[in-house]
Design a protein around this motif. Sequence first.
Motif, short mmCIF file in Angstrom:
data_model
loop_
_atom_site.label_atom_id
_atom_site.label_comp_id
_atom_site.label_asym_id
_atom_site.label_seq_id
_atom_site.Cartn_x
_atom_site.Cartn_y
_atom_site.Cartn_z
N PRO A 497 16.99 86.15 55.02
CA PRO A 497 16.52 85.45 57.01
C PRO A 497 16.15 84.08 56.07
CG PRO A 497 15.99 87.30 55.47
CD PRO A 497 16.76 87.08 54.47
N GLN A 498 16.32 82.84 57.28
CA GLN A 498 15.61 81.84 57.36
C GLN A 498 15.41 81.22 58.86
OE1 GLN A 498 17.26 78.32 55.15
NE2 GLN A 498 19.75 80.02 55.50
N GLY A 499 14.89 80.02 58.98
CA GLY A 499 14.54 79.07 60.75
C GLY A 499 12.80 80.63 60.90
N LYS A 500 12.87 80.38 62.23
CA LYS A 500 11.83 80.44 62.65
C LYS A 500 12.12 82.70 63.09
CE LYS A 500 10.76 76.23 65.49
NZ LYS A 500 10.50 75.64 66.32
N VAL A 501 13.33 82.48 62.96
CA VAL A 501 13.85 84.06 62.92
C VAL A 501 13.86 84.72 61.57
CG1 VAL A 501 15.34 83.63 64.47
CG2 VAL A 501 15.98 83.96 62.77
N ALA A 502 12.79 84.42 60.78
CA ALA A 502 13.21 85.36 59.57
C ALA A 502 11.03 85.59 59.60
CB ALA A 502 12.80 84.24 58.31
#
Length: 574
Positions: A497-502
């Motif tokens: 998972p990556q980005g702000k939702v990780a």
Amino acid sequence: MTNNNNDPQVDVIISGLGPTGLTLAHLLGKRGLSVVVLEREPQFYGNARAVYTDDECLRIFQAAGMAEALTKDMLVNATFQWLLPDGQVLHQLIQTARPYGWPANNLFYQPLLETTLAEGLARYPHVSVRRGREFTRFVQDADGVTVMHIESQGAQYSKQAPVFGETPAPQEGEEALRARYFVACDGGRSAVRAQLGIRMTGRSFPNPWIVVDIKQRDGEDCLRHLPYFSFICDPECPTVSCRQPYGHHRFEFMLMPGQTREYMEDPQTVRAYLSKYVDVDKIEILRSLVYTFNALVAERWRDGRVFLAGDAAHMTPQFVGQGMNAGVRDAYNLAWKLDAVLGGRARDSLLDSYQSERRPHAKAMIDLSIHMKNFVSTANPLLCSLRNVATRTARRTPGLREFLSEAKFKPRPRYEPGAYFGLPRPRHGALEGEQLPQPQLVDRECRARLLDEALGEGYALIGYGVDPRQSLSADDLQQLQRLDTRYLILYPLGGRPQGKVAPRAPQGAEEWEDQSGECIRRFKEAGHAPGSVAVVRPDRFVFAMANPGALQPAIGSLLQQLGLQAANSQREAS
């Protein structure tokens, strides 16, 4: 040792210090159990018998902490081939994939392997090896097994004793040792199996072979022209040519009608046969011996607190090199189960699954060996021609080509339906009862690690892109902690998972990416999508696959089958 003379002095006694007994001693010692190994020979046999091990067994040696030390003295990634009498290559087997984390085909010199394994036992102060001590008889009861043993050289004694009953009085020269369990790794002529009266079923084959072990003399390089393991499909004299480390080499020649043991073992005959392949003046002949081979399986592998393992339980023809490896698999299957029962983490009935799991696989390897024997030792010219045409056709045919080149004819580490410790397979190709691949993993810091190194010694829950604990109760987690369970979150390579939702990294669960892709690929092949969870046994076989919503019943079934559900229910009631 306790004050009660009838209490077990050690956890496990092993009879026999061959590869099976050595592997079992390592696996038990690593788990902290007290072990005594009785070995009738005062020193190692000193001759090569087994010559080959595969990726599955190197994975077991990895579990024993010995794979790196052993592979230093192996020819890893060896090429195998089938040759015609004129030297033409009928087929080559070159396997570069590592689904279980290790090379698939490896050649060794058995005295080196056994010496390394024996020296490695020194790390376990609670494992004792008693050389020159021969098992004579035993008696077992509800609490343990009393094993009598004696100095092996020139001793006279009776091997007839009741299997159950009162502890017998030692005869002159005998010593008694008491354990919770007794494992016979004492070979094809097992004295333990004989005392139990267990029959072997199967057959012996009439065509004897002569095995000749050689070593090139110091300063010579006379084996360079024999770089591969070769089955020479010669109808006039089927031959095996086996390269080994450090200038060792083995030849095996099938005796043809009319050839006697005395004729074949005559030094002049041996030199004449060798001279077809090597300069006999530049080699030393270490051993030459005529033997017949057997395809036999014991009817029972367990009798109360006594178990048979290795050649004591099954005898495999040499043609696919699986005799020793079958014993190593026995040791792996039995070790974690003995540890679980002795540690109070499973009922004694778990040990019944040892035979039901291992016997069909061992029998399948025996059958494959017989098929290979028939393939390479055909002497009828017409059948030889048909074999050669069929093999060449298969190599050009999609599907059959992969079947041969990827050795898919070899039985997989997959247990028979209804015969294993685990939930039933819901469909064909499901993962239950199958050993997981061992991929190379990589963590967030790009550090590589093999899967089993992350799994530890106990059970494991592997979440496919999900925290495997998310649907479990606190009570489930407490019981799983008793089983030394580890929790892994496994992502495809590049699939974190990556980005702000990780989400934040979970506490108590390790996150890894499947760098080589073996495990994720197998999940997909079995029809499992992200969010599924694998419940993995200590021997890396899958107990259950479940979606998060169905995981709690799977854990409940695991605890119930182990006999731990009662404690769970008592806490709920209180």
